[in-house]
Design an enzyme around this catalytic site. Structure first.
Site, PDB file in Angstrom:
ATOM      1  N   ALA A 130       0.825  -1.211   0.000  1.00 35.81           N
ATOM      2  CA  ALA A 130       0.000   0.000   0.000  1.00 35.81           C
ATOM      3  C   ALA A 130       0.859   1.262   0.000  1.00 35.81           C
ATOM      4  O   ALA A 130       0.674   2.152  -0.834  1.00 35.81           O
ATOM      5  CB  ALA A 130      -0.924  -0.020   1.220  1.00 35.81           C
TER       6      ALA A 130
ATOM      7  N   ASP B 252       6.273  -3.813   5.937  1.00 33.73           N
ATOM      8  CA  ASP B 252       5.179  -3.931   6.896  1.00 33.73           C
ATOM      9  C   ASP B 252       5.550  -4.705   8.154  1.00 33.73           C
ATOM     10  O   ASP B 252       4.681  -5.056   8.936  1.00 33.73           O
ATOM     11  CB  ASP B 252       3.947  -4.567   6.243  1.00 33.73           C
ATOM     12  CG  ASP B 252       4.246  -5.925   5.620  1.00 33.73           C
ATOM     13  OD1 ASP B 252       5.379  -6.406   5.776  1.00 33.73           O
ATOM     14  OD2 ASP B 252       3.348  -6.497   4.982  1.00 33.73           O
TER      15      ASP B 252
ATOM     16  N   CYS C 214       0.808 -20.951  31.255  1.00 29.99           N
ATOM     17  CA  CYS C 214      -0.135 -21.188  32.351  1.00 29.99           C
ATOM     18  C   CYS C 214      -1.390 -20.318  32.198  1.00 29.99           C
ATOM     19  O   CYS C 214      -2.504 -20.761  32.461  1.00 29.99           O
ATOM     20  CB  CYS C 214       0.559 -20.872  33.678  1.00 29.99           C
ATOM     21  SG  CYS C 214      -0.199 -21.646  35.092  1.00 29.99           S
TER      22      CYS C 214
END
Length: 1012
Positions: free
Chosen positions: A434, A532, A588
């Site tokens: 882009a 990016d 965890c």
């Protein structure tokens, strides 16, 4: 509803934009917008709206395209000169997005014509027309925008009517946090837990919040939104809780966004009494002066019939007189600003049009979607610092006079000689996504590398994908699956056949340093980064820093963007971003104590890999390689792999119904049995010590779920899991929901029986502490698997490979269906608000929100800095770091910091400094290490005790005499060849001198040796 239903929908195509604009983006398809004026700024507005998917965009322009338009109007070809701008622009824009109706209008802007639009944008209109249309739009509730650029300055004005409703004022999603405690008092104080990636306060004073899942102080649950006051990063005041029940545990505090109503003044009144948005009060006098200057420019044009001639002082002085007489400025007039503005106001610059046009387009999107706060009401932006470049003040009327060239608008500002310099430039664009597309478009308009000796190289490894088409300007449907760089280079040639552009399809990284080595970078005039990832940007910065090559680093995330220029010896080296945040969570937390939807989505990603990828890979290796069992590492990992292989072989399905039964058992295990076992080990009233509940703080007490075939989320999970299990085992799947429901109603599973001896690691330390491996179990598994392989290989029906590993792909709807359902079911276990399909896809797929407006604006800001680099500017005060927030139309431009300095050897050094030597001995051959040490002693008076190239030791005075003698006699490259390093023409060496601690990390200038 399963996300697979979205496969052919607009949401899949515009997903990255949806992550920016939210649910309001769905209104775009029904919107009607008029863009009047199709020169540079209007073209940028229109292109952004078409790419964004606006339903109907009407282009208005009564003028014909001329050669000079092509310095900023990227929609025009050479053959379009002489034709109506709106009509030729319509043909190109219609190809950009077939889903958008693009029409041209070349007549009057009558009230009857204007009445049909939701938003009207004027970009080239005289003030009288702006006022007439502004009055009409204000009275009719039509959102009205003026966007205009003149030379190095631009103005943006918004009037969204008397009662405009903003549905979602802020960027991102409303904040949600886990409650740790709520006091009884007036006011009550809420203590909450921040997320792993939160920085600073999650909430702001005045935010509205709601509570859910609170135990004890249940009066807070499901109340109307409550305003808060922030005490610190983890505490809020919420009003009187003194009469409420005592807080026990749990709960979520969630930010609530309520619609806001805003009122705006019409242009006629806003001209006289302007509300001008600035980043800080010090900028207001400059903006007020530009407010007066633009009005004076309208008056000058009305009076003379043309704009002030470039660098004609009498014209600039007349504009200043008009500004004084108008009396429109707030406070004293900055006459230098008005003169500078007027002197180049006849100029047309593509970067300025890109910035203002993109910002205006974002305001249009706000008007349609109700997402983000609109501009209130004026914004002025200028890059007049470009006129402070050394020598710019000596430009004359003759230097800037028109030449009949497409670049006359640029020559009007910077002169003809500078235009020639632009043509000679050698630039490297890394990335053709882009930002890369917008940079290349601007370069074509500017004429960068369009002259003798010029060279523009663009590299990108990717190919064009469907999802690129709605934010990457240079690509069309016919380009899908073609290399981006090749297509982009061809588009640049069409825009400006003079640009000498070459396309590469390589990654820029350590693996391609033979192609993009020091010589390559040193011969460049500059590098434009359009990457990016932070890692790739950091690598490119390191290469440019090493080779003293100017770099423009650009980045975006949703409506935010930044541009950072790195100028050798003048600015500090770049830090494109903080790469310490790797998105990982404690194991965890994921297994037993999730607090956020990010936790449950990562758990679902791990589930996907553990169910559909790793088992298949292990089974295939087991079947194909007889030595597979012998190659497994010792310990628990081997046991887990063998159990995984055994389970996959034992559970091989024969048909689709077997896959459904497997999925149903998996659902029961994950969302009922495992949770029930956890609560058996640690009941809700469990205490870590007397009076200290276990389920408190960052541990939310879960509850098991009961399967319901009529629950959409339950059924989505079964269908997606069964489909993926069938695919992994090469069984034909089925997607008949009703048939699946019928089968599931008859499934009866054995009741859950808790295991008293089952150990659950409840802390990270317990998780990491490995239990001893059961060698008997390991031997038993190995024997069983050897026998199973013999049986399978002996069978005639076996296929090799036996299974199909499935790697998570964010663009596969079934994959996202599984992730979404798996995550939301686990979130329900723990009372965490669920995420919708698109949000789950974004987070699990690590998709960066993106929108064309931000990338276009950022590319324009980068090209303004390129002007300064091409000029050869060595004045730090002329450069700008730019930080953009389109969500609230803010632009912060600051001076880059100078490079850090340090003391070494009795002198001051910059981080850019290095010692340079021609490593050629008296015999014309490459120097020996001894000769290098002699040069250091002779030139700087430093006695070197250690010399290194990276981690390769070239000399160490602390070694034995034989080793020292050998090292000193060797030539530099011989040492490196011995270490297996490739031969280089230049070596960057580090050293330690006498009296220094070799273990200390003191800064010192590196030694750069040029080899013959």
């Amino acid at each position: 509803m399963g996300g697979a239903a979205m496969a052919g929908s607009e949401e899949g195509l515009y997903s990255r934009q949806l992550y920016v604009l939210g649910g309001g983006a769905r209104r775009l398809a029904g919107a009607r917008v008029l863009v009047s004026g199709l020169r540079g700024t209007g073209a940028q507005v229109a292109a952004a709206l078409v790419l964004a998917g606006t339903g109907r965009v009407v282009l208005h322009d009564r003028g014909t395209a001329c050669t000079t338009d092509r310095a900023q109007q990227f929609l025009l070809g050479e053959s379009d000169v002489g034709q109506n701008r709106a009509e030729v622009s319509q043909r190109v824009l219609a190809e950009l997005n077939p889903r958008v109706v693009v029409a041209a209008h070349t007549g009057e802007l009558s009230e009857a014509f204007l009445a049909s639009f939701q938003v009207v944008v004027l970009t080239e209109s005289p003030l009288e027309e702006q006022l007439r249309i502004g009055d009409f739009c204000h009275d009719r509730g039509i959102c009205f925008i003026v966007a205009d650029t003149k030379g190095l300055a631009g103005q943006l004005f918004c009037d969204f009517g008397k009662r405009f409703v903003v549905d979602e004022p802020a960027e991102g999603d409303p904040v949600c946090a886990v409650v740790q405690d709520i006091s009884q008092g007036n006011p009550g104080v809420v203590t909450y837990m921040g997320t792993e990636d939160s920085r600073g306060n999650l909430f702001c004073d005045g935010d509205l919040v709601t509570f859910s899942g609170v135990e004890g102080m249940t009066e807070l649950n499901d109340r109307e939104p409550i305003p808060v006051r922030v005490l610190d990063a983890f505490k809020l005041e919420i009003g009187d809780t003194s009469s409420f029940s005592p807080y026990r545990r749990g709960g979520l505090v969630s930010q609530v966004w309520l619609p806001q109503e805003h009122s705006y003044e019409p242009l006629r009144q806003a001209l006289v009494d302007p509300k001008i948005q600035v980043m800080n009060p010090k900028e207001l006098p400059r903006s007020c002066s530009l407010h007066a200057a633009f009005q004076a420019l309208h008056a000058f044009r009305e009076e003379r019939g043309h704009l002030p001639r470039p660098r004609v002082s009498v014209d600039a002085e007349r504009v200043l007189e008009l500004a004084r007489s108008l009396g429109a400025q707030q406070g004293p007039l900055d006459e230098d600003v008005v003169r500078a503005f007027a002197s180049v106001s006849a100029g047309d610059l593509c970067p300025m049009a890109a910035v203002l046009g993109a910002m205006a387009a974002q305001e249009v999107l706000k008007a349609i979607t109700g997402k983000f706060l609109p501009l209130d009401q004026w914004l002025y932006f200028d890059a007049l610092e470009c006129l402070e470049l050394e020598g710019a003040e000596r430009l004359t009327e003759e230097d800037c006079a028109p030449r009949g060239s497409r670049y006359d608008g640029q020559i009007a500002v910077f002169g003809a000689d500078f235009q020639e310099q632009l043509g000679h430039q050698k630039y490297f664009v890394v990335g053709a996504g882009a930002i890369g597309c917008e940079l290349l478009k601007n370069f074509a308009m500017m004429g960068l590398a369009a002259g003798p000796g010029g060279d523009l190289t663009v590299t990108d490894m990717d190919t064009v994908a469907l999802s690129n088409l709605h934010r990457q300007l240079l690509y069309r449907t016919a380009d899908i699956s073609k290399p981006k760089s090749v297509v982009a280079a061809a588009a640049v040639r069409r825009m400006n056949p003079s640009v000498r552009v070459m396309a590469h399809q390589n990654q820029v990284g350590p693996a391609t340093e033979l192609l993009y080595g020091d010589d390559f970078f040193r011969h460049l005039d500059g590098v434009a980064s359009a990457l990016d990832t932070l890692e790739a940007r950091a690598y490119l910065e390191s290469r440019c820093f090493r080779c003293h090559t100017p770099l423009l680093d650009s980045g975006t995330e949703g409506p935010r963007g930044n541009v950072l220029p790195m100028v050798p010896s003048l600015t500090e080296p770049l830090r494109p971003g903080d790469m310490s945040r790797d998105g990982t969570f404690p194991l965890c937390t994921l297994r037993y104590f999730p607090r956020t939807i990010q936790h449950t989505l990562q758990w679902a990603r791990d589930e996907f890999e553990g169910l559909f990828q790793l088992p298949a890979e292990h089974v295939n290796r087991f079947m194909e390689d007889p030595a597979f069992l012998d190659q497994l590492p010792a310990g628990l990992e081997a046991l887990e792999v063998l159990e995984q292989v055994q389970g996959s072989l034992r559970e091989r399905p024969r048909d689709w119904q077997d896959c459904l039964l497997w999925a149903r058992r998996r659902w029961q295990s994950c969302y009922h049995d495992n949770i029930a076992q956890l609560l058996h080990n640690c009941p809700p009233e469990h205490e870590t010590s007397p009076g200290v509940p276990f389920w408190s703080g960052d541990k939310s007490c879960p509850h098991p779920l009961t399967f319901d075939p009529d629950n959409d989320t339950h059924l989505d999970y079964i269908l997606a899991a069964a489909h993926l299990f069938a695919q992994a085992h090469k069984v034909p799947p089925c997607s008949d929901r009703a048939a699946v429901q019928a089968i599931l109603r008859n499934v009866v599973l054995p009741p859950f029986m808790p295991q008293d001896e089952l150990r659950i690691p409840l802390t990270e330390e317990q998780e990491e502490a490995q239990a001893p491996v059961d060698s008997g179990r390991l031997a038993e598994l190995t024997q069983d698997l050897v026998q199973r392989r013999q049986e399978l290989v002996g069978g005639e029906e076996v296929q090799v490979p036996l299974m199909e590993p499935i790697h998570f792909e964010k663009d596969d709807n079934i994959h996202v269906d599984f992730i979404t359902a798996a995550s939301n079911l686990r979130a329900e276990n723990y009372g965490i608000p669920p995420a919708d399909w698109l949000t789950s896809k974004r987070i699990a797929g690590r998709i960066m929100p993106a929108i064309i407006t931000t990338t276009a604006a950022v590319a324009g800001l980068a090209c303004l800095e390129i002007y300064k680099l091409v000029w050869g500017c060595r004045d730090l005060s002329c450069y700008r770091n730019s930080h953009l927030w389109l969500s609230d139309c803010r632009l912060l431009r600051t001076h880059p910091l100078p490079p850090p300095v340090y003391q070494y050897g009795g002198q001051e050094w910059s981080c850019w400094d290095r010692l340079e030597m021609q490593a050629v001995g008296a015999d014309g051959q490459e120097m020996t290490v001894q000769e290098v040490l002699d040069w250091m002693q002779r030139t700087h008076g430093w006695t070197v005790t250690m010399l290194l190239h990276g981690y390769t030791m070239l000399y160490d005075r602390g070694g034995d005499e034989e080793t020292r003698t050998r090292q000193l006699a060797q030539r530099l490259s011989a040492n490196l060849e011995d270490a297996g390093e490739p031969r280089r023409r230049e070596l960057q060496l580090t050293y330690v001198c006498e009296g220094e601690d070799p273990e200390a990390e003191d800064a010192r200038p590196p030694l750069l040796c040029s080899l013959p």
